[in-house]
Structures are given as structure tokens and as C-alpha cells.
Design a protein around this motif. Structure first.
Motif, mmCIF file in Angstrom:
data_model
loop_
_atom_site.group_PDB
_atom_site.id
_atom_site.type_symbol
_atom_site.label_atom_id
_atom_site.label_comp_id
_atom_site.label_asym_id
_atom_site.label_seq_id
_atom_site.Cartn_x
_atom_site.Cartn_y
_atom_site.Cartn_z
ATOM 1 N N LYS A 207 -12.979 41.699 -76.459
ATOM 2 C CA LYS A 207 -13.348 43.074 -76.782
ATOM 3 C C LYS A 207 -13.851 43.806 -75.542
ATOM 4 O O LYS A 207 -13.578 44.985 -75.345
ATOM 5 C CB LYS A 207 -14.412 43.082 -77.870
ATOM 6 C CG LYS A 207 -14.900 44.475 -78.253
ATOM 7 C CD LYS A 207 -15.991 44.413 -79.301
ATOM 8 C CE LYS A 207 -16.520 45.799 -79.616
ATOM 9 N NZ LYS A 207 -17.625 45.771 -80.592
ATOM 10 N N GLY A 208 -14.569 43.082 -74.670
ATOM 11 C CA GLY A 208 -15.111 43.711 -73.473
ATOM 12 C C GLY A 208 -14.041 44.300 -72.583
ATOM 13 O O GLY A 208 -14.257 45.344 -71.946
ATOM 14 N N ILE A 209 -12.882 43.647 -72.502
ATOM 15 C CA ILE A 209 -11.788 44.162 -71.674
ATOM 16 C C ILE A 209 -11.295 45.481 -72.232
ATOM 17 O O ILE A 209 -11.037 46.440 -71.497
ATOM 18 C CB ILE A 209 -10.635 43.149 -71.604
ATOM 19 C CG1 ILE A 209 -11.108 41.869 -70.913
ATOM 20 C CG2 ILE A 209 -9.440 43.735 -70.864
ATOM 21 C CD1 ILE A 209 -11.551 42.074 -69.492
ATOM 22 N N LEU A 210 -11.133 45.549 -73.562
ATOM 23 C CA LEU A 210 -10.651 46.778 -74.179
ATOM 24 C C LEU A 210 -11.661 47.911 -74.014
ATOM 25 O O LEU A 210 -11.296 49.081 -74.001
ATOM 26 C CB LEU A 210 -10.369 46.545 -75.663
ATOM 27 C CG LEU A 210 -9.289 45.497 -75.982
ATOM 28 C CD1 LEU A 210 -9.066 45.415 -77.479
ATOM 29 C CD2 LEU A 210 -7.986 45.817 -75.268
ATOM 30 N N GLU A 211 -12.923 47.567 -73.862
ATOM 31 C CA GLU A 211 -13.945 48.601 -73.701
ATOM 32 C C GLU A 211 -13.929 49.227 -72.317
ATOM 33 O O GLU A 211 -14.366 50.363 -72.143
ATOM 34 C CB GLU A 211 -15.331 48.012 -73.988
ATOM 35 C CG GLU A 211 -15.569 47.703 -75.465
ATOM 36 C CD GLU A 211 -16.908 47.024 -75.698
ATOM 37 O OE1 GLU A 211 -17.444 46.421 -74.737
ATOM 38 O OE2 GLU A 211 -17.422 47.080 -76.825
ATOM 39 N N ILE A 212 -13.446 48.483 -71.315
ATOM 40 C CA ILE A 212 -13.462 49.017 -69.949
ATOM 41 C C ILE A 212 -12.091 49.446 -69.451
ATOM 42 O O ILE A 212 -11.994 50.104 -68.410
ATOM 43 C CB ILE A 212 -14.051 47.992 -68.955
ATOM 44 C CG1 ILE A 212 -13.181 46.735 -68.896
ATOM 45 C CG2 ILE A 212 -15.490 47.655 -69.307
ATOM 46 C CD1 ILE A 212 -13.640 45.725 -67.858
ATOM 47 N N ALA A 213 -11.021 49.103 -70.177
ATOM 48 C CA ALA A 213 -9.674 49.457 -69.724
ATOM 49 C C ALA A 213 -9.440 50.961 -69.849
ATOM 50 O O ALA A 213 -9.797 51.577 -70.855
ATOM 51 C CB ALA A 213 -8.635 48.692 -70.527
ATOM 52 N N ASP A 214 -8.839 51.537 -68.817
ATOM 53 C CA ASP A 214 -8.457 52.953 -68.857
ATOM 54 C C ASP A 214 -6.984 53.113 -69.202
ATOM 55 O O ASP A 214 -6.577 54.126 -69.782
ATOM 56 C CB ASP A 214 -8.733 53.615 -67.502
ATOM 57 C CG ASP A 214 -10.207 53.581 -67.138
ATOM 58 O OD1 ASP A 214 -11.032 54.030 -67.952
ATOM 59 O OD2 ASP A 214 -10.536 53.088 -66.041
ATOM 60 N N VAL A 215 -6.177 52.130 -68.825
ATOM 61 C CA VAL A 215 -4.748 52.095 -69.138
ATOM 62 C C VAL A 215 -4.397 50.648 -69.474
ATOM 63 O O VAL A 215 -4.871 49.723 -68.815
ATOM 64 C CB VAL A 215 -3.877 52.576 -67.953
ATOM 65 C CG1 VAL A 215 -2.393 52.511 -68.308
ATOM 66 C CG2 VAL A 215 -4.258 53.998 -67.532
ATOM 67 N N VAL A 216 -3.576 50.445 -70.488
ATOM 68 C CA VAL A 216 -3.132 49.104 -70.866
ATOM 69 C C VAL A 216 -1.609 49.065 -70.806
ATOM 70 O O VAL A 216 -0.940 49.983 -71.306
ATOM 71 C CB VAL A 216 -3.606 48.726 -72.289
ATOM 72 C CG1 VAL A 216 -3.080 47.344 -72.680
ATOM 73 C CG2 VAL A 216 -5.129 48.765 -72.369
ATOM 74 N N ALA A 217 -1.062 48.011 -70.184
ATOM 75 C CA ALA A 217 0.391 47.875 -70.090
ATOM 76 C C ALA A 217 0.799 46.475 -70.541
ATOM 77 O O ALA A 217 0.232 45.482 -70.094
ATOM 78 C CB ALA A 217 0.864 48.118 -68.655
ATOM 79 N N VAL A 218 1.768 46.408 -71.444
ATOM 80 C CA VAL A 218 2.336 45.136 -71.878
ATOM 81 C C VAL A 218 3.483 44.819 -70.932
ATOM 82 O O VAL A 218 4.528 45.466 -70.971
ATOM 83 C CB VAL A 218 2.821 45.200 -73.339
ATOM 84 C CG1 VAL A 218 3.386 43.841 -73.770
ATOM 85 C CG2 VAL A 218 1.682 45.618 -74.261
ATOM 86 N N ASN A 219 3.286 43.841 -70.072
ATOM 87 C CA ASN A 219 4.263 43.497 -69.038
ATOM 88 C C ASN A 219 5.310 42.520 -69.581
ATOM 89 O O ASN A 219 5.181 41.994 -70.677
ATOM 90 C CB ASN A 219 3.534 42.891 -67.832
ATOM 91 C CG ASN A 219 4.409 42.834 -66.598
ATOM 92 O OD1 ASN A 219 5.362 43.610 -66.451
ATOM 93 N ND2 ASN A 219 4.112 41.914 -65.699
ATOM 94 N N LYS A 220 6.329 42.294 -68.762
ATOM 95 C CA LYS A 220 7.427 41.371 -69.092
ATOM 96 C C LYS A 220 8.182 41.811 -70.338
ATOM 97 O O LYS A 220 8.675 40.978 -71.118
ATOM 98 C CB LYS A 220 6.926 39.934 -69.241
ATOM 99 C CG LYS A 220 6.268 39.378 -67.967
ATOM 100 C CD LYS A 220 5.930 37.912 -68.094
ATOM 101 C CE LYS A 220 5.333 37.383 -66.794
ATOM 102 N NZ LYS A 220 5.024 35.928 -66.860
ATOM 103 N N ALA A 221 8.295 43.132 -70.530
ATOM 104 C CA ALA A 221 9.031 43.648 -71.679
ATOM 105 C C ALA A 221 10.513 43.314 -71.572
ATOM 106 O O ALA A 221 11.226 43.316 -72.577
ATOM 107 C CB ALA A 221 8.841 45.158 -71.785
ATOM 108 N N ASP A 222 10.989 43.015 -70.356
ATOM 109 C CA ASP A 222 12.399 42.680 -70.149
ATOM 110 C C ASP A 222 12.786 41.405 -70.883
ATOM 111 O O ASP A 222 13.956 41.193 -71.217
ATOM 112 C CB ASP A 222 12.681 42.502 -68.663
ATOM 113 C CG ASP A 222 11.774 41.446 -68.036
ATOM 114 O OD1 ASP A 222 10.575 41.750 -67.899
ATOM 115 O OD2 ASP A 222 12.249 40.347 -67.707
ATOM 116 N N ALA A 223 11.806 40.535 -71.136
ATOM 117 C CA ALA A 223 12.100 39.250 -71.772
ATOM 118 C C ALA A 223 12.519 39.414 -73.226
ATOM 119 O O ALA A 223 13.009 38.473 -73.840
ATOM 120 C CB ALA A 223 10.879 38.345 -71.695
ATOM 121 N N GLN A 224 12.369 40.613 -73.781
ATOM 122 C CA GLN A 224 12.659 40.814 -75.204
ATOM 123 C C GLN A 224 14.026 41.446 -75.458
ATOM 124 O O GLN A 224 14.379 41.706 -76.586
ATOM 125 C CB GLN A 224 11.562 41.699 -75.829
ATOM 126 C CG GLN A 224 10.143 41.236 -75.541
ATOM 127 C CD GLN A 224 9.911 39.814 -75.992
ATOM 128 O OE1 GLN A 224 10.514 39.376 -76.954
ATOM 129 N NE2 GLN A 224 9.049 39.091 -75.286
#
Length: 350
Positions: A207-224
Motif C-alpha cells: 500500500k505504501g508504494i501506491l501512496e507515493i507513486a505519481d505514475v504507474v506503468a505495467v511493463n512487459k505488455a508485449d508478452a501478452q
């Protein structure tokens, strides 16, 4: 017989850094990372000189493209669990930025061994193209086992890079424990990289990471592949929902996007979101954030210096072994042991 240490020519180093000479930039960062007393004094002189920019040469910070002067670069922290593809993403982003005319500095903070203090420092080898780019500078730095060490060395290394004209500084964190919070407190924008997983997409994300993140990116989308309902997109939707719960009605809603550092798809979109966050802060907001970070860094330096003085105290050295034996034997409780050590240190000061 110990070899006498060479006196640091701070004036020459300042001139070399301001001229952008890579060898001098590397030497300056090595200096600010050093824990030796004489090097710490020289590092303070170096940083004071680098920050001493004549008033007529100063320019107001531009939100979209800051000037290449100390304190005005775009600082971005990038974190994620091991294996998320941070180095591949940074190389993809860095090469795009240099092609667009930016000068990019990368500080890759590696975890240090708790036993030997050693560090793998392998990030540079994983950024083969960016490491030979004349407009990029990659510096792998050991975390040195303490968050205080990260705060002192990394913040000062950023100042060196900015003085050398690097207008984008990317700080890659260890990706474990409290280091993300430490790095988030020294950058303008904190980017959290994650990947799609089978089952619960939020598993392992604190939860702490989500509280401080300003931008979130799901990487390795090419694998799908090309599936519109891919794991990456599902993960992005779930993370966006989690962020709404964690952040509530915060003024800035961190965007969640998908990308592939390997193919480059979506990397430009991630950088656009970083730019949107800077625009949201605005010049005044960014200045306020930097000022608050400087105040916190001031106290980090004080704590770091007190720790060094405690370690080098003759009074503490005189009681250290006795205290250690008594604590290990169970004869001396930890609170009383701490009191004895502090009393020995206070005796030095008196």
C-alpha cells in the motif's frame, strides 16, 4: 604502510564538472559518495561551489523543459520489484530522450551485501546502448547498506549531474523495502513499474508504494500479444481501482498505463504522463516541493554526520567492547547499553 591520500583539487573539479567533462563528473560523484572525513569536507566545498551560480546566470524553471543549470533538471525516481524490467525500460526511455535533445543522467542504486558491503553494480551492463550514448551518463552506485547513505550520496550525485548540464536525471532504486520512500523524497516524480501476474494482480504490491507513486506503468505488455483483454490491461485496470481506494479524492490521480521497455511501445506515453505531473505541480509547486526536500535533506545530512562522529568517537571506542560483551551475555539491557554509549559520546564533546 598506508599510502597518503591525494589532496582533492576542488576548484579544478568544479571547472571540469561545469564544462561537462565526463571523467570529472565521475570523479566528483565518487567524491560525494566517499565516507572518508577528508573527502566529505571536500565534497561539501565542491557542492557549495557548484551551487553558487551568479544571479545573472540563473533562469526560472520551465515545467516542460527545464534549463540545464543546478536544481532545474527533471528528476524522476523509477522503482519496481526485481525482474520488472527497470533497466530495459530506462534504456528505452533514455535513448528516446537523448534523441530528442536532452542530456540524461542515470543513477542506478544497487543493493549492497549486508555481509561484505559489496554490490553487483550490473545496471550499466544492461543498458548497452545508453551507456555509449555521448548525451547520457550512467552511474551505478552501491546503496552502502543504509538509507541514510542513499539519501546523502544520491542527492549529491544528482546535484553534480545537474551542474554538468544533464537536464533529466533518472534514479533507479533498489526496488525493495524502504528505499522507494527515500528516493521518492528526493525526486519530482516517482514512477512505479510493475508487471502483470497470474491470479491476484495486486499481490506483492505494498500500500505504501501506491501512496507515493505519481505514475504507474505495467511493463512487459508485449508478452501478452494483441489481445485487448490482456493481462497487462487487466492489471492496469485493477491498479487504477486500487489507487482510487488508497488515494481517495487526492488532487493528483496517478495515471496507470501499459508499456513495453523491450519494444518501446507505450514508453513515450509514460514520459508524457511524467510531464503532465510536472505541469500539475507548476513552477510554484515544484519550487515548494524542492524546498521541502532540501529541508529534509539537511536533517538527513545531520543524522549521517552524527552517525559518523559516533563511530569515530574515542569515548565510544573505549566502552564499545565492554558494552558488547555485557549485552551479548544478557547482563546489560539494550536501553542501558544505549545510555552508556551516548554518555561516552557526550563525554567526548565535553
Amino acid at each position: 604502510m598506508a599510502r597518503p591520500s591525494r589532496v582533492v583539487d576542488v576548484a579544478a573539479l568544479v571547472e571540469g564538472v561545469r564544462s561537462g567533462r565526463r571523467a570529472d563528473v565521475a570523479r566528483a560523484i565518487t567524491l560525494v559518495e566517499s565516507s572518508r572525513a577528508e573527502h566529505r569536507a571536500a565534497a561539501r566545498e565542491l557542492l557549495t561551489s557548484l551551487a553558487d551560480v551568479p544571479v545573472e546566470q540563473r533562469a526560472p524553471a520551465s515545467v516542460s523543459r527545464p534549463a540545464s543549470r543546478p536544481g532545474l533538471a527533471t528528476r524522476v525516481g523509477i522503482s519496481g520489484v526485481p525482474g520488472v524490467g527497470k533497466s530495459t525500460f530506462i534504456e528505452s526511455l533514455g535513448t528516446r530522450l537523448t534523441a530528442a535533445g536532452h542530456r540524461v543522467g542515470v543513477l542506478a542504486v544497487d543493493p549492497s551485501s549486508v555481509r561484505t558491503g559489496g554490490s553487483v553494480l550490473g545496471d550499466k551492463t544492461r543498458m548497452a546502448a545508453l551507456s555509449v550514448d555521448p548525451n547520457a551518463f550512467i552511474r551505478p552506485s552501491p546503496a552502502a547498506g543504509t538509507l541514510g547513505g542513499v539519501a546523502r550520496a544520491t542527492t549529491q550525485a544528482m546535484l553534480v549531474l545537474e551542474a554538468a548540464g544533464y537536464d533529466v536525471v533518472l534514479v533507479e532504486t533498489v526496488g525493495v523495502g524502504q528505499s522507494e520512500v527515500t528516493v521518492a523524497g528526493m525526486v519530482d516524480t516517482f514512477l512505479f513499474l510493475t508487471i502483470a501476474r497470474t491470479g491476484d494482480q495486486l499481490q506483492g504490491i505494498k500500500k505504501g508504494i501506491l501512496e507515493i507513486a505519481d505514475v504507474v506503468a505495467v511493463n512487459k505488455a508485449d508478452a501478452q500479444g494483441g489481445d485487448h483483454e490482456s493481462e497487462a490491461r487487466v492489471a492496469a485496470r485493477e491498479l487504477a481501482g486500487a489507487l482510487r481506494l488508497v488515494r481517495g479524492h487526492a488532487e493528483w490521480a496517478p495515471p496507470v498505463v501499459t508499456c513495453s521497455g523491450l519494444t518501446g511501445v507505450g514508453v513515450d506515453d509514460v514520459w508524457d504522463r511524467v510531464g503532465q505531473h510536472r505541469e500539475h505541480l507548476g513552477v510554484d509547486g515544484l519550487a515548494h516541493k524542492r524546498a521541502a526536500q532540501q529541508l529534509e535533506f539537511t536533517w538527513a545530512l545531520v543524522r549521517d554526520e552524527l552517525d559518523e562522529r559516533l563511530r569515530s568517537s574515542t569515548g565510544v571506542a573505549a566502552v564499545r567492547d565492554d558494552v558488547r560483551r555485557a549485552v551479548l551475555a544478557g547482563d546489560l539491557p539494550a536501553p542501558l547499553a544505549a545510555d552508556r554509549i551516548l554518555a561516552a559520546y557526550d563525554g567526548d564533546a565535553n
